[in-house]
Design a protein around this motif. Structure first.
Motif, PDB file in Angstrom:
ATOM      1  N   GLU A  32      41.956 -42.124  -8.998  1.00 21.21           N
ATOM      2  CA  GLU A  32      41.823 -43.137  -7.290  1.00 21.21           C
ATOM      3  C   GLU A  32      42.218 -42.710  -6.534  1.00 21.21           C
TER       4      GLU A  32
ATOM      5  N   TRP B  62      43.112 -43.939  -2.343  1.00 26.50           N
ATOM      6  CA  TRP B  62      42.348 -44.886  -1.166  1.00 26.50           C
ATOM      7  C   TRP B  62      43.225 -43.595   0.067  1.00 26.50           C
TER       8      TRP B  62
ATOM      9  N   PRO C 100      37.314 -42.961  -3.892  1.00 24.55           N
ATOM     10  CA  PRO C 100      37.412 -44.631  -4.014  1.00 24.55           C
ATOM     11  C   PRO C 100      37.725 -45.057  -5.456  1.00 24.55           C
TER      12      PRO C 100
ATOM     13  N   ARG D 210      39.194 -53.441   1.368  1.00 22.98           N
ATOM     14  CA  ARG D 210      40.135 -52.797   2.091  1.00 22.98           C
ATOM     15  C   ARG D 210      38.555 -52.179   3.697  1.00 22.98           C
TER      16      ARG D 210
ATOM     17  N   LEU E  51      36.280 -46.293   3.639  1.00 20.95           N
ATOM     18  CA  LEU E  51      37.007 -46.825   2.633  1.00 20.95           C
ATOM     19  C   LEU E  51      37.923 -47.472   3.757  1.00 20.95           C
TER      20      LEU E  51
END
Length: 494
Positions: free
Chosen positions: A42, A44, A278, A287, A462
């Protein structure tokens, strides 16, 4: 009488349902993305995710756009308007107090019989009357049913929507600047490829003309190569035009006239491509500012339904005034000049031709519309991420394969030219090899741009580093009002 009215209102209040008329979203959140790769960590986006591309020119353009872009400035102004609307709506929960003052003078003539002219009596006396007063008037509406409170809460949710919308606008502007800049870089690369191909085609044409002089080539060979050369030369003005238009398009994005844009693009190959990945789909909803905007609008509509529903109930108002009144200014403030009044009134709708019912139905219809919009925004968020992931994955694969195709085409063109120079290959083979090389090189630039744009779209999908937990909330926001999604059941039917 006042105590009786207040007692009746209190009893009615005790039986009134104050639950806000919020909608149950019933979101269908998948456990994983359709296009997700197993084992991907992950990652972001950061708040300044665009700096990861390693382009100082892009950084400067985006920083300027964030300060001067017209759409962003307009969105910020809408936030101020929404905040002002909250203050206006909150005023209905407080008493109103007005000051009054007045001064009056009247003159009256008094008829007497002291003189008579031509049989008509004339007045020779008069009287003056003066009056001075000042005081305060107060009024207050008892919000027993939560009518004014629900209206205020609706305005607060709308103010929060304006904040989320401003972040959505900012994210859109930033990605548009980056996309325009990447397009300009790609056009600069295509222009460079076209110029390189023109130079190679000119060299080949010179060789063919030399062979024509010694009788080893025909005029048709020269004409075919000249046609290929002319086609490559014709691409140059087209790429130059598109490049200039892309740079001109940066002006409106950064809030400058096109004449102020002096930056020149380099090459797309110099960009770094920082990877993002993601997390769970459920985390995405926290988000995406556009999803938060849709949620805030839906919450506001629930309070609007409550406001429309409570309009059926009576309103109770308390008014009062106090002050001083006297015939002389020096005697104005005295115990004998004090005056005061207090009154209470109740107003209840009896017949309005269906206006209140229509307003309630309209509010509920609007809530149903915004509920559908909210669900759509959630599904659109998952769709955007999946599309970006698919485009990035297959774009990366396509760029790799296209690079192999370019290398093979270059090698084939080099061999064909060498064989033509040695007299072991005809001109047709060279023409075919060069045409394939030129097309493959131009296609590679376009494929590389599509891959970069896929990564850019992934950053945008995202949320561009935005998180609702860090969002600027309107002061006085009710606890839990915009936290954890929309999950309150619909209720409060009249």
């Amino acid at each position: 009488m006042l105590e009786l009215g207040l007692s009746i209102a209190a009893l009615a209040l005790a039986g009134c349902d104050h639950a806000p008329d919020q909608a149950q979203a019933d979101l269908d959140i998948p456990a994983a993305y359709r296009a997700s790769t197993t084992g991907a960590a992950e990652a972001w986006p950061a708040d300044d995710w665009w700096t990861g591309f390693g382009s100082p020119e892009l950084n400067a353009l985006i920083e300027q756009a964030r300060v001067r872009n017209f759409d962003i400035l307009a969105a910020i102004a809408r936030v101020r308007q929404a905040d002002a609307q909250v203050r206006i709506g909150a005023a209905a929960l407080l008493p109103t107090l007005n000051g009054t003052s007045s001064a009056g003078w009247e003159h009256f003539g008094i008829n007497t019989d002291t003189t008579t002219t031509h049989g008509v009596a004339r007045s020779n006396a008069s009287a003056d009357f003066r009056n001075y007063s000042f005081g305060l008037n107060a009024a207050y509406e008892f919000d027993f049913w939560g009518h004014n409170l629900s209206h205020k809460q609706s305005l607060i949710a709308s103010a929060q929507f304006s904040r989320f919308d401003q972040r959505t606008v900012a994210l859109t502007v930033v990605t548009n600047v980056a996309n325009t800049w990447f397009t300009a870089l790609a056009l600069a690369d295509r222009l460079a490829v076209a110029k390189s191909n023109v130079a190679a085609a000119e060299q080949t044409l010179a060789v063919i003309r030399g062979r024509l002089q010694v009788g080893t080539a025909s005029a048709l060979d020269v004409a075919n190569q000249a046609t290929l050369l002319s086609g490559e030369q014709a691409n140059i003005p087209n790429f130059q035009s598109q490049l200039e238009q892309a740079l001109i398009g940066l002006g409106i994005l950064v809030g400058e006239p096109p004449e102020r844009i002096v930056v020149r693009p380099g090459t797309l190959t110099a960009l770094k491509l920082p990877l993002v990945s993601p997390g769970l789909p459920s985390a995405l909803l926290e988000r995406r500012p556009d999803v938060a905007s849709a949620e805030a609008q839906l919450i506001a509509s629930g309070f609007d339904v409550t406001t429309a529903r409570t309009a059926f109930y009576p309103t109770i108002n308390l008014t009062g005034s106090g002050g001083y009144q006297a015939p002389a200014l020096n005697a104005l403030i005295s115990p004998g000049g004090f005056i005061a009044s207090l009154a209470a009134g109740m107003t209840a709708p009896i017949f309005d031709g269906g206006a209140l019912r229509g307003a309630l139905d309209q509010a509920r219809g609007r809530q149903a519309e915004l509920l559908a919009d909210y669900r759509k925004a959630v599904v659109q968020a998952f769709t955007d991420v999946d599309n970006a992931l698919v485009a990035w994955r297959y774009g990366s694969e396509q760029e790799h394969l296209q690079q192999i195709a370019v290398e093979a085409a270059r090698q084939a063109a080099t061999i064909a030219r060498a064989q033509m120079g040695a007299g072991t290959a005809d001109v047709t083979a060279v023409l075919t090899a060069e045409a394939a090389q030129f097309t493959a090189e131009d296609t590679l630039v376009q494929v590389r741009l599509a891959r970069v744009q896929a990564l850019l779209n992934l950053y945008k999908a995202l949320g561009g580093g935005w998180r609702k937990s860090d969002a600027d909330k309107f002061p006085g926001l009710s606890p839990g009002m915009l936290e954890g999604g929309v999950a309150l059941p619909v209720g409060g039917n009249r």
